[in-house]
Structure formats: structure tokens, C-alpha cells
Design a protein around this motif. Sequence first.
Motif, PDB file in Angstrom:
ATOM      1  N   GLU A   1     -60.419  -2.759 -37.492  1.00 56.79           N
ATOM      2  CA  GLU A   1     -61.814  -2.845 -37.941  1.00 56.79           C
ATOM      3  C   GLU A   1     -62.756  -3.054 -36.758  1.00 56.79           C
ATOM      4  OE1 GLU A   1     -59.227  -4.551 -39.437  1.00 56.79           O
ATOM      5  OE2 GLU A   1     -59.131  -2.968 -40.929  1.00 56.79           O
ATOM      6  N   SER A   2     -62.333  -3.868 -35.782  1.00 49.76           N
ATOM      7  CA  SER A   2     -63.199  -4.092 -34.618  1.00 49.76           C
ATOM      8  C   SER A   2     -63.410  -2.803 -33.835  1.00 49.76           C
ATOM      9  CB  SER A   2     -62.571  -5.111 -33.663  1.00 49.76           C
ATOM     10  OG  SER A   2     -62.282  -6.284 -34.340  1.00 49.76           O
ATOM     11  N   TYR A   3     -62.357  -2.021 -33.740  1.00 46.63           N
ATOM     12  CA  TYR A   3     -62.467  -0.762 -33.001  1.00 46.63           C
ATOM     13  C   TYR A   3     -63.407   0.203 -33.706  1.00 46.63           C
ATOM     14  CZ  TYR A   3     -58.921  -2.126 -29.712  1.00 46.63           C
ATOM     15  OH  TYR A   3     -58.253  -2.779 -28.720  1.00 46.63           O
ATOM     16  N   LYS A   4     -63.248   0.295 -35.031  1.00 46.52           N
ATOM     17  CA  LYS A   4     -64.137   1.185 -35.785  1.00 46.52           C
ATOM     18  C   LYS A   4     -65.575   0.716 -35.650  1.00 46.52           C
ATOM     19  CE  LYS A   4     -61.081   2.770 -39.452  1.00 46.52           C
ATOM     20  NZ  LYS A   4     -60.881   2.712 -40.910  1.00 46.52           N
ATOM     21  N   LEU A   5     -65.749  -0.598 -35.722  1.00 49.60           N
ATOM     22  CA  LEU A   5     -67.089  -1.151 -35.633  1.00 49.60           C
ATOM     23  C   LEU A   5     -67.687  -0.847 -34.263  1.00 49.60           C
ATOM     24  CD1 LEU A   5     -68.895  -2.671 -37.492  1.00 49.60           C
ATOM     25  CD2 LEU A   5     -68.029  -4.819 -36.578  1.00 49.60           C
ATOM     26  N   PHE A   6     -66.873  -0.982 -33.242  1.00 44.83           N
ATOM     27  CA  PHE A   6     -67.333  -0.682 -31.884  1.00 44.83           C
ATOM     28  C   PHE A   6     -67.792   0.774 -31.784  1.00 44.83           C
ATOM     29  CE2 PHE A   6     -66.156   1.219 -27.787  1.00 44.83           C
ATOM     30  CZ  PHE A   6     -67.030   0.536 -26.960  1.00 44.83           C
ATOM     31  N   VAL A   7     -66.961   1.683 -32.262  1.00 45.02           N
ATOM     32  CA  VAL A   7     -67.286   3.110 -32.161  1.00 45.02           C
ATOM     33  C   VAL A   7     -68.507   3.437 -33.013  1.00 45.02           C
ATOM     34  CG1 VAL A   7     -66.472   5.431 -32.721  1.00 45.02           C
ATOM     35  CG2 VAL A   7     -64.940   3.816 -31.613  1.00 45.02           C
TER      36      VAL A   7
ATOM     37  N   PRO B   1     -81.048   0.546 -34.942  1.00 47.22           N
ATOM     38  CA  PRO B   1     -79.848   1.298 -35.357  1.00 47.22           C
ATOM     39  C   PRO B   1     -78.567   0.519 -35.080  1.00 47.22           C
ATOM     40  CG  PRO B   1     -81.275   2.664 -33.981  1.00 47.22           C
ATOM     41  CD  PRO B   1     -81.789   1.264 -33.882  1.00 47.22           C
ATOM     42  N   GLY B   2     -78.532  -0.175 -33.951  1.00 48.47           N
ATOM     43  CA  GLY B   2     -77.330  -0.924 -33.587  1.00 48.47           C
ATOM     44  C   GLY B   2     -77.003  -2.000 -34.604  1.00 48.47           C
ATOM     45  N   LEU B   3     -78.029  -2.775 -34.983  1.00 43.41           N
ATOM     46  CA  LEU B   3     -77.785  -3.865 -35.929  1.00 43.41           C
ATOM     47  C   LEU B   3     -77.438  -3.333 -37.317  1.00 43.41           C
ATOM     48  CD1 LEU B   3     -80.359  -6.645 -35.011  1.00 43.41           C
ATOM     49  CD2 LEU B   3     -77.868  -6.695 -34.821  1.00 43.41           C
ATOM     50  N   LEU B   4     -78.161  -2.282 -37.733  1.00 45.04           N
ATOM     51  CA  LEU B   4     -77.856  -1.713 -39.049  1.00 45.04           C
ATOM     52  C   LEU B   4     -76.407  -1.215 -39.082  1.00 45.04           C
ATOM     53  CD1 LEU B   4     -78.723  -0.844 -41.869  1.00 45.04           C
ATOM     54  CD2 LEU B   4     -79.476   1.326 -40.912  1.00 45.04           C
ATOM     55  N   ALA B   5     -76.010  -0.523 -38.016  1.00 48.11           N
ATOM     56  CA  ALA B   5     -74.635  -0.008 -37.964  1.00 48.11           C
ATOM     57  C   ALA B   5     -73.632  -1.155 -37.940  1.00 48.11           C
ATOM     58  CB  ALA B   5     -74.451   0.880 -36.734  1.00 48.11           C
ATOM     59  N   LEU B   6     -73.979  -2.200 -37.207  1.00 49.08           N
ATOM     60  CA  LEU B   6     -73.068  -3.342 -37.091  1.00 49.08           C
ATOM     61  C   LEU B   6     -72.861  -4.003 -38.446  1.00 49.08           C
ATOM     62  CD1 LEU B   6     -71.660  -4.753 -34.634  1.00 49.08           C
ATOM     63  CD2 LEU B   6     -73.473  -6.443 -34.750  1.00 49.08           C
ATOM     64  N   VAL B   7     -73.965  -4.259 -39.154  1.00 48.55           N
ATOM     65  CA  VAL B   7     -73.859  -4.953 -40.438  1.00 48.55           C
ATOM     66  C   VAL B   7     -73.189  -4.047 -41.479  1.00 48.55           C
ATOM     67  CG1 VAL B   7     -75.178  -5.927 -42.352  1.00 48.55           C
ATOM     68  CG2 VAL B   7     -75.817  -6.450 -39.998  1.00 48.55           C
TER      69      VAL B   7
END
Lengths: 246, 409
Positions: free
Chosen positions: B266-272, B151-157
Amino acid sequence: MSTLLEVSGVSVTFDGFRAINNLSISIAQAELRAVIGPNGAGKTTFMDIITGKTKPDQGRVIWGPRSLSLLDMSESEIARQGIGRKFQKPTVFEAQTVRENLAMALKNPRGPFDVLFYRKSRATAARIDEIAEEIGLTDDLPRRAGELSHGQKQWLEIGMLLAQDPQLLLVDEPAAGMTPAEREHTTALLVRAAQTRAVVVVEHDMEFVRRLNCKVTVLHEGSVLAEGSLDHVTKNQDVIDVYLGR
Amino acid sequence: MNRSFIARNPSVLWFLLALSVFTIVVTVLSEVTGVGLISTSFVKTLGKTLCLCLIAIAMDVVWGYCGILSLGHFAFFGLGGYAIGMWLMYARTELIVVESLANAPLPPTDKEVVDAIATQIFGVVGSSEFPLLWAFSHSLALQLLMVVLVPGLLALVFGWLAFRSRVTGVYLSILTQAMTLALSLYLFQNDSGLRGNNGLSGLQNLPGLDAVPQSVISIAFFWASAVALGLGYVLFAWVVSGKMGSVIRAIRDNESRVRFLGYHVESYKLFVFTLTAIVAGIAGALYYPQAGIINPAEIAPIASIYLAVWVAIGGRGRLYGAVIGAAFVSLLSSWFTGGSAPAINLGFYTINWTDWWLVLLGVSFVAVTLFFPKGIGGLFDLIVLKPVADRQGDYGPDKGAWRKEEGEP
Ligand SMILES: Nc1ncnc2c1ncn2[C@@H]1O[C@H](COP(=O)(O)OP(=O)(O)O)[C@@H](O)[C@H]1O
Ligand SMILES: [Mg+2]
């Protein structure tokens, strides 16, 4: 004085309408500059270009001693380079307190993990108190920014600008909605800030500009119409025709 | 995390207290202590509900605090479930196969064992070989890693692609929904390697623990779910408090202004997005062993829409609101759809709740959105009276911004 910001030959077109037309302006390291011009002259768009909100069709925007091109940077990168901006319409985070607004603006590392593990220090708290004092919002620190009056929001935004400690301050119509006394305070604050950094002020109010006592650039239809001291530009026939004579 | 964190967030302490009391009461009343007031199957329902509460607080952080209406978090939940389910199925089938081959005249080779497991697991989809996806399924440690990584990688990409191109608001919601739909359609295929629409089953049977009664296992998972919810609550309360919370809420209300302060939005959104997706995956990994079965229908977009409804009904923008919404609505939902709710005879028509529950839920959702935007959690404002200033307008121009009616952020 060395140049801090060099805007040269910049043009912007919105749906066929040329809002900025071959504009060139340069700002020195520690300088106070007023930009005046009729509504729609392109003053706000000029700031949009510098801060990366609007990308120009042509021209160059060169920044700092290392001559970096701002056109290749995102808005946040440009801000981190040391360019701060106060918007024409005051935009603060209304759901958050005055203190939170200032703390967010305070010059600190901006990465998500820096922020996640950020710890308040006595130094930053003192800095916030100092700024609050400067902008007259000491008693309002715990209040929500949304509850402030229009003028106070202007002040808060100026405070956020100071908190960022930028090298270049772009200030769009700071005096709107302020009382005469507050306007005087604003001019004093901007003049003081310009001793150590560059400040560009867009303003309509001639009295305000006169008190700034600085070099003036007159914009008209997206390009520079005249530049020089206020007395110099107000004597310029073109300026009288398009702006003052109306 | 220091004392002042708790001092600044008293609701964390209250929540942990309530959760502990609840956990102990359920344990005492369960069949495990012999009291048996709460049946094993209801303990499982409660344990599952705690997992749903965990994904609901994740949803609240991503939507209520950061303004991203994600319709994909149940996909991450499902992926967590599949990841743990693969190991559960593999390990249990392995035990069965080894046992049955033990009587063979020649001791089976490793390959024979693996082939036999594959035949057992994939027979239903007409295959007898392990797909590449199952490469780690023999190892609990690796599959637990997958619970977090997939899930982490899918969300990250996905998040990187979506946020980088500055898709926001409704378009972003549609994009997340499309991702969810694509994933569930893929999983429905028999050759997806995850048994198509059969999904993974028998997950309630823990390998090697056949002797342990389900009453004990159910309490163990119930406790694990409670601990996960407690930890998740503290984690998210910490993330949304302090300066991080300040920036996240600022992004929700006016993201372009945040950019001009020098924050890379974008980094913040990606983090959350990624952090909440990982927590959703963990919640799913705890949920499905209690449910016993996972199939692609669980990942369908409708599940993620329900999630948004729970958070809205509970009150977005406060973590305990999300917990209340998820617990209340999901328990009510299983009561209505389980046929326990008495039908209402109107003479000319009988309202069967199994058919009408969704209508009731839909109407409640609309009513809450229109008349009680603060949701159930808003009731707490009546207890803790704080002066609320008159204010006009919304808190920001962005689509996900806090609305005027929602009051305190
Ligand atoms: N995003 C935009 N799209 C279309 N036209 C715009 C946009 N921004 C500014 N303009 C137009 O460009 C001109 C200059 O606008 P602006 O820079 O806001 O003027 P000023 O700040 O000097 O009053 C105006 O005619 C305005 O309508
Ligand atoms: Mg303007």
C-alpha cells in the motif's frame, strides 16, 4: 530449546466448512519439521494462517521471544518479522530476471524510500551470486524468470527464501516437479538451513520426508492426528487408516 | 543518479536529445525569431502537447508500471491549472483595478481594492466576496505551492483510503472515476468559489507583462513545458529503474506475493499515486496558461479516459511510448476536431471528421488493444532486435498484470 512459534487452538471456517479445527503446533528456535497429510488436510491453510493470508476464527498464533501475536499483523509485517514462505505453486516474478527476483527478496530495509535510494553494493552482489550458486542458477541470472522450467522456478523461489534470511522458513511442497537428484539437493539444503533457524516443510513424498530425518506432524481434517518421528507416526493406527492405508 | 543510470537507460539520453532538437527547431521556426513558419497559436498547441506528454508519462508510471488504472489523473492536472489560474486572475485583475482606482479623488484603501477585485472576478456568479479558497491567491509563491500541495494531498488521502481497504482492478478504476466526477460536479456549482462553469479565463495574459508579445510568452511557456517534460522523464525513468522499478512492476504482476516478501504494498502504491498526481498537477499548471481558460469540463472523467487511451495506443510500460501516444493522438485529435481534416464524400453520405473522429479513435483503440498490444512504442522493438523467449501465459495473476501479448516489460 525455546519456542519460536506457538499455534494454539486455531480454527478456520470457509463457508461453513471447517478447514482447520482446533489446531495446535509449536515450533522450536532451530528445528526442522515435516508436515504431512492427505490432500485437503489443511497444510497450506496452516501456512496461510501463520503468514497472515488467512485470519482464523479463533485461537492464537504467538511468535518469537517477545511473544508477539501474529494475528494482529499484516502479511508484510509478518514477513518482516522473519517469516519467509515458498508457495505450493511456484510464484516468482516472471517478467523480471532471476537476479531482480533475488535482489528483491534480499534482506534489506523494505520502505519505499529505502528502496528508491537503494544502491547496489559489492556485498549484495556477492550474496546474490552465492545464492545463485546454491540453487544452481548462476548461468541464468540475467534470464527472465518466466523462461525457467518448473523445477528451476521452484529453485528460484527457494533462493528467494534464502535471500530473505528468515528465522522461520515455511516451505510448501518444494520437491514437486524436481528430478531425484534435485530432490536430494533440496533435502540437503533444508537440513542445512535448519541448523540455524526453524524450517517447516509440507511434503507428500514419503521418501523425501524420510531423508529429512526430523519430527513429523500428521494433519488430518484440520487438526493434528499424530506427531513424532516418521517411524513413530507411520506405526500409528489412525495414521495408517486415514493416510497411509489408502 | 550516476553514470550507470544513463548507461542502463540509454532511451533517456535519446529522449532528451530528441526533445532538445525539437525545442530548438520549433523556436527557430517560430515568430519570435522572425522566421514565422510556425504560428504563435501553433507554438501554444505544441507547448500544450508537451504538457500532455508529461501527464501521459505520469499515467504510464501509475498504470503501465504499477498496474493502477487511474481514471483520476486529469483531475490532478486540472487542480494544478486552477491553482495557477487563481493567481493569474487575481494578479491581473488587481493591476486593472489599481489602475482604474488611481484616478479616484481619494486613494483607495486596501479593502476597497480587494473588494473591487472580488467584484470583478465573481460578478459572473453573482458574488462580490472572496471565498476562503482564494486566501492565498494574491501570492504567486503560495499558489505555486498549491500546484503541488493540492493534487498531492488529494492523491495522498484518496489513495490511502482506497489502497488501505485493498480495492484493486476495475473497482479501483471506478473509484478514481467517481472522485473525478464528484470534483468536476462540485466545480460546476456557482458557489464552489471557482466561478462555476465559467471557470477561470484570460490566463494567457501574464500580469505585468502586457508589453511582452504573445509570441515571446508562447515560446517561454513552450520552453518551460519542454524542461518540465525532460525533468519529469528523467525522474520517472529513475523511479522505474533499479530496485524501485522492480518492486513496482512486481506489485503490478502479483501484489500479494510482494507482501509475503515483506514489502508494504500500500505504501508503494501510495508513493506512486501521489508522485504521479503531483507531476500531473505541475503539467496542468503549465498547460492552462497556454490554453488561456480552464473550466470544470476539463476535469470530467472523459479526459482521464482519453489519457488511458493515449498511453495504450503509445504502448504502456515504456515512457517514450506514452509520450508518442499522447503527442500523436492529441495532435491528430486537434487536427480532426479543428475542421482541418478534409471531409470524405461517399456520395450518399459525407463523413465530417468533427463528428466521426471519436468513432475513429474508439475503433483505433480497440484495434490497438486487440492487434498491437505493444502500441506504437512497440515499433522500436523492431529496430532494437532482442531475442524474445517463447513464453506462455501472463506475467502475473493480478488484473493490472502485464499480459503475455505485451511482451517485454
Ligand atoms: N480460500 C478458501 N476458500 C474455501 N475453501 C478453502 C480455501 N482454502 C482452502 N480451502 C479448503 O480447505 C481445505 C484445506 O485446504 P489446503 O489447506 O489447501 O489443503 P492441503 O494443502 O493440505 O492439501 C480444502 O478442503 C480446501 O478446499
Ligand atoms: Mg496444499
